[in-house]
Motif scaffolding. Structure first.
Motif: not given
Length: 119
Positions: A1-19, A76-85
């Motif tokens: 069973m699937s449910r429809r969602y609207s998702m948003s993600v805010v990533i603060t201080h990501p590694t710039e060259h890994r955007i 994983r893609a950032n290569g380490g921690y960044c704040h994720v909401e």
């Protein structure tokens, strides 16, 4: 069973060259279709990456499980921690209000309207 969602993600201080890698990793988890990259006015606040999209969660996954899976992919893609909401809005169970107008309400609203017209 699937449910429809609207998702948003805010990533603060990501590694710039890994955007691009972060966006691709997030899109493997959910169908984000809109991304904004913002550089804060104050340099100490750094870079912020926002993603938005609508899609489905499958196989009984909870919002928390989804958020954890998405966050691990981003780290994983950032290569380490960044704040994720992550904000999840279930589109199938949105709050709503019902307004019922009976004869009594009809008379009340008409009276109120007439009074404001006289003023």
């Amino acid at each position: 069973m699937s449910r429809r969602y609207s998702m948003s993600v805010v990533i603060t201080h990501p590694t710039e060259h890994r955007i691009n890698a972060i966006q691709e990793a997030a899109e493997e988890v959910f169908s984000f279709d809109c991304w904004e990259s913002l550089l804060a006015d104050d340099p100490k606040d750094g870079l912020r990456l926002d993603g938005y999209g609508d899609g489905s969660l499958y196989a009984g996954a909870t919002e928390k499980e989804f958020a954890e899976q998405l966050t691990r992919a981003i780290w994983r893609a950032n290569g380490g921690y960044c704040h994720v909401e992550v904000q999840a809005t279930c589109l199938e169970d949105l709050p709503y209000e019902t307004f019922y107008f009976d004869q009594e309400k009809y008379e009340e609203l008409n009276k109120k309207h007439e009074e404001t017209q006289r003023e």
